[in-house]
Design an enzyme around this catalytic site. Structure first.
Site, PDB file in Angstrom:
ATOM      1  N   HIS A 104       3.076  -5.845 -19.700  1.00 37.05           N
ATOM      2  CA  HIS A 104       3.745  -5.053 -19.063  1.00 37.05           C
ATOM      3  C   HIS A 104       3.426  -3.453 -19.328  1.00 37.05           C
ATOM      4  O   HIS A 104       4.344  -2.769 -19.566  1.00 37.05           O
ATOM      5  CB  HIS A 104       5.296  -5.245 -18.842  1.00 37.05           C
ATOM      6  CG  HIS A 104       5.688  -4.717 -17.855  1.00 37.05           C
ATOM      7  ND1 HIS A 104       7.039  -5.350 -16.892  1.00 37.05           N
ATOM      8  CD2 HIS A 104       5.546  -3.612 -16.708  1.00 37.05           C
ATOM      9  CE1 HIS A 104       7.415  -4.571 -15.829  1.00 37.05           C
ATOM     10  NE2 HIS A 104       6.359  -3.634 -15.827  1.00 37.05           N
ATOM     11  N   ARG A 164       5.511  -7.126 -10.039  1.00 34.45           N
ATOM     12  CA  ARG A 164       6.578  -7.613 -10.907  1.00 34.45           C
ATOM     13  C   ARG A 164       6.312  -9.370 -10.649  1.00 34.45           C
ATOM     14  O   ARG A 164       5.768  -9.731  -9.943  1.00 34.45           O
ATOM     15  CB  ARG A 164       8.182  -7.511 -10.337  1.00 34.45           C
ATOM     16  CG  ARG A 164       8.568  -6.194 -10.480  1.00 34.45           C
ATOM     17  CD  ARG A 164       9.168  -6.274 -11.832  1.00 34.45           C
ATOM     18  NE  ARG A 164      10.003  -4.632 -11.647  1.00 34.45           N
ATOM     19  CZ  ARG A 164       9.641  -3.644 -12.402  1.00 34.45           C
ATOM     20  NH1 ARG A 164       8.207  -3.462 -12.669  1.00 34.45           N
ATOM     21  NH2 ARG A 164      10.320  -2.490 -12.346  1.00 34.45           N
ATOM     22  N   LEU A 184       0.878  -1.114  -0.112  1.00 36.45           N
ATOM     23  CA  LEU A 184       0.031   0.009   0.080  1.00 36.45           C
ATOM     24  C   LEU A 184       0.843   1.287   0.058  1.00 36.45           C
ATOM     25  O   LEU A 184       0.931   2.084   0.930  1.00 36.45           O
ATOM     26  CB  LEU A 184      -0.888  -0.043   1.126  1.00 36.45           C
ATOM     27  CG  LEU A 184      -2.197   0.893   0.942  1.00 36.45           C
ATOM     28  CD1 LEU A 184      -3.097   0.377  -0.047  1.00 36.45           C
ATOM     29  CD2 LEU A 184      -2.727   1.093   2.378  1.00 36.45           C
ATOM     30  N   GLY A 185       1.705   1.238  -1.143  1.00 42.31           N
ATOM     31  CA  GLY A 185       2.811   2.520  -1.144  1.00 42.31           C
ATOM     32  C   GLY A 185       1.753   3.722  -2.045  1.00 42.31           C
ATOM     33  O   GLY A 185       0.561   3.574  -2.073  1.00 42.31           O
ATOM     34  N   ARG A 186       2.791   4.284  -3.152  1.00 40.26           N
ATOM     35  CA  ARG A 186       2.086   5.242  -3.691  1.00 40.26           C
ATOM     36  C   ARG A 186       0.963   4.902  -4.593  1.00 40.26           C
ATOM     37  O   ARG A 186      -0.235   5.415  -4.642  1.00 40.26           O
ATOM     38  CB  ARG A 186       3.219   5.819  -4.563  1.00 40.26           C
ATOM     39  CG  ARG A 186       4.393   6.789  -3.699  1.00 40.26           C
ATOM     40  CD  ARG A 186       5.420   7.195  -4.627  1.00 40.26           C
ATOM     41  NE  ARG A 186       6.199   6.037  -4.881  1.00 40.26           N
ATOM     42  CZ  ARG A 186       7.538   5.761  -4.512  1.00 40.26           C
ATOM     43  NH1 ARG A 186       7.907   6.585  -3.848  1.00 40.26           N
ATOM     44  NH2 ARG A 186       8.142   4.548  -4.603  1.00 40.26           N
ATOM     45  N   ILE A 187       1.442   3.574  -5.536  1.00 39.98           N
ATOM     46  CA  ILE A 187       0.479   3.128  -6.374  1.00 39.98           C
ATOM     47  C   ILE A 187      -0.803   2.331  -5.713  1.00 39.98           C
ATOM     48  O   ILE A 187      -1.808   2.441  -5.933  1.00 39.98           O
ATOM     49  CB  ILE A 187       1.215   2.263  -7.579  1.00 39.98           C
ATOM     50  CG1 ILE A 187       2.173   2.857  -7.929  1.00 39.98           C
ATOM     51  CG2 ILE A 187       0.149   1.704  -8.333  1.00 39.98           C
ATOM     52  CD1 ILE A 187       3.285   2.141  -8.987  1.00 39.98           C
ATOM     53  N   ASP A 193      -0.254  -8.300 -15.646  1.00 42.26           N
ATOM     54  CA  ASP A 193       0.601  -7.329 -16.593  1.00 42.26           C
ATOM     55  C   ASP A 193       2.013  -7.670 -16.395  1.00 42.26           C
ATOM     56  O   ASP A 193       2.856  -7.316 -17.274  1.00 42.26           O
ATOM     57  CB  ASP A 193       0.303  -6.071 -16.145  1.00 42.26           C
ATOM     58  CG  ASP A 193       0.757  -4.731 -16.950  1.00 42.26           C
ATOM     59  OD1 ASP A 193       0.717  -5.198 -18.388  1.00 42.26           O
ATOM     60  OD2 ASP A 193       1.535  -3.907 -16.478  1.00 42.26           O
ATOM     61  N   GLU A 213       9.919 -12.070 -18.712  1.00 40.61           N
ATOM     62  CA  GLU A 213       9.485 -11.072 -19.829  1.00 40.61           C
ATOM     63  C   GLU A 213      10.389 -11.041 -21.167  1.00 40.61           C
ATOM     64  O   GLU A 213      11.652 -10.865 -20.570  1.00 40.61           O
ATOM     65  CB  GLU A 213       8.903  -9.681 -19.104  1.00 40.61           C
ATOM     66  CG  GLU A 213       7.738  -9.933 -18.307  1.00 40.61           C
ATOM     67  CD  GLU A 213       7.616  -8.584 -17.687  1.00 40.61           C
ATOM     68  OE1 GLU A 213       8.239  -7.413 -18.013  1.00 40.61           O
ATOM     69  OE2 GLU A 213       6.792  -8.693 -16.787  1.00 40.61           O
ATOM     70  N   ARG A 266       4.703  -4.762   5.294  1.00 38.44           N
ATOM     71  CA  ARG A 266       5.270  -5.126   6.214  1.00 38.44           C
ATOM     72  C   ARG A 266       5.103  -4.227   7.725  1.00 38.44           C
ATOM     73  O   ARG A 266       4.966  -4.608   8.873  1.00 38.44           O
ATOM     74  CB  ARG A 266       6.841  -4.977   5.982  1.00 38.44           C
ATOM     75  CG  ARG A 266       7.179  -6.212   5.153  1.00 38.44           C
ATOM     76  CD  ARG A 266       8.642  -5.813   4.622  1.00 38.44           C
ATOM     77  NE  ARG A 266       8.737  -4.630   3.609  1.00 38.44           N
ATOM     78  CZ  ARG A 266       9.775  -4.175   3.233  1.00 38.44           C
ATOM     79  NH1 ARG A 266      10.772  -4.760   3.266  1.00 38.44           N
ATOM     80  NH2 ARG A 266       9.581  -2.780   2.797  1.00 38.44           N
ATOM     81  N   THR A 267       4.920  -3.093   7.354  1.00 35.25           N
ATOM     82  CA  THR A 267       4.515  -2.036   8.490  1.00 35.25           C
ATOM     83  C   THR A 267       3.177  -1.497   8.233  1.00 35.25           C
ATOM     84  O   THR A 267       2.826  -1.181   7.151  1.00 35.25           O
ATOM     85  CB  THR A 267       5.386  -1.049   8.594  1.00 35.25           C
ATOM     86  OG1 THR A 267       5.512  -0.271   7.187  1.00 35.25           O
ATOM     87  CG2 THR A 267       6.898  -1.377   8.939  1.00 35.25           C
TER      88      THR A 267
END
Ligand code: A2R
Length: 321
Positions: free
Chosen positions: A278, A231, A152-155, A255, A260, A175-176
């Protein structure tokens, strides 16, 4: 005298014209004999521009003794050894933020396309099946469904925000724990067993290698959907194929892949799978913003010693513009 740089992989016309204005650009794709090129030019190369897929191979890194900056066109930089960068004082930069919206959009598109059987239904019309056999079978709604986001970062946060419009019940595993209203799971398998959709959007690399394994896919289950816009390495791809073939996992929207540009051929025959090559950030608008940031990091470094967006591991090395 222009500083000399090595360009690994392709670049858009816009990037090339900006780079050529400031640097003497050597293109790896045009170098036939790398060793011969290196003995003539490697000492003068102080910058590399690359992308998330190609990164910088260890032998190339080792051949460039005066390398000072690596600018990566992409947010994921798992193909660049940041341990070596830090040890050698090389600043690596990437393009975070500017691709959030389009990567999130593709995640939502894959959810919708797999749930609403977009590919099957498009073919239903084109093949004349509609007129011959009548209406297509019913599909599944994403409205009000439970969605677990791995990362749950920027994206990931942008995906969550967009899914709120569909009334989705959002949970996440990182993780946090973050300061957000969504339900936190400290265990991925438990989250997978509680949701209808699992969306992977972590970085690649050793810390996330095959996090989505057989157990997690079994927990997601025969009615569950896996969406991967992170990824290929985050998912155990062999187990993914088996889980889909054996019906232990219901659906997938993918994706990214382990090897790849190759994807497992077994997936090509499956109607319950939607595949994209991708392309999550591959819109004209987002790629332009990524290209601009990639070049601006390089130019800024040579103009005033600062960069705009260092990777976190190199933040201590970098003065930030
Ligand atoms: O674990 P945390 O608290 O550091 O949260 C980060 C999470 N993450 C992980 N979650 C579970 N297990 C792990 N081993 C693990 N490692 C990282 O992934 C954080 O919430 C999220 C990454 O967020 P950002 O650094 O803001 O990356 P962004 O911009 O959202 O891009 C994510 C990835 C790229 O690295 C490309 O591979 C792909 O999306 O396009």
């Amino acid at each position: 005298m222009k500083p000399e740089m090595l360009l690994i992989g392709g670049a858009t016309e816009r990037m090339l014209s900006k780079m050529n204005a400031v640097f003497q650009v050597h293109m790896l794709s045009e170098i036939e004999d790398f060793d011969a090129w290196a003995s003539a030019h490697a000492e003068k190369i102080t910058a590399v521009a690359t992308n998330g897929h190609d990164g910088v191979k260890p032998e190339i890194m080792a051949a460039l003794p005066n390398l000072k900056i690596i600018s990566c066109y992409g947010v994921g930089y798992d193909a660049i050894d940041t341990g070596v960068c830090v040890a050698r004082g090389i600043i690596a930069t990437h393009t975070p933020g500017v691709l959030n919206a389009d990567v999130a959009n593709l995640a939502v598109l894959l959810m919708l396309a797999s749930s609403r059987c977009l590919i099957r239904d498009d073919l239903w019309v084109r093949s004349g099946n509609w007129a011959k056999n009548g209406n297509a079978p019913l599909t599944r709604s994403i409205e009000n469904k439970k969605v677990g986001i791995l990362g749950l970062g920027r994206i990931g946060a942008e995906i969550a925000r967009k899914l709120e419009v569909f009334g989705c019940d959002i949970s996440y595993h990182t993780r946090t724990q973050k300061e957000v209203a969504y339900t936190y799971y400290d265990d991925l398998e438990t989250m997978a067993s509680d949701v209808d959709y699992l969306i992977a959007i972590t970085p690649g690399g050793p810390a996330t290698h095959k996090l989505i394994n057989r157990e997690v896919m079994n927990a997601l289950g025969s009615e569950g959907t896996l969406i991967n816009v992170a990824r290929g390495s985050v998912v155990d791809e062999q187990e993914l194929v088996l889980a889909l073939q054996e019906g232990r996992l219901g659906f997938a929207g993918l994706d990214v892949f382990e090897h790849e540009p190759n994807a497992p051929e077994a997936l090509f025959e499956m109607e319950n799978v939607v595949l994209t090559p991708h392309t999550a950030s591959a819109t004209i608008e987002t790629r332009q913003a990524m290209g601009d940031l990639t070049v601006e990091n390089l130019i800024s470094f040579f103009e005033n010693g600062t960069v705009i967006s260092p990777v976190p591991e190199c933040a201590d090395l970098a003065s930030i513009a």
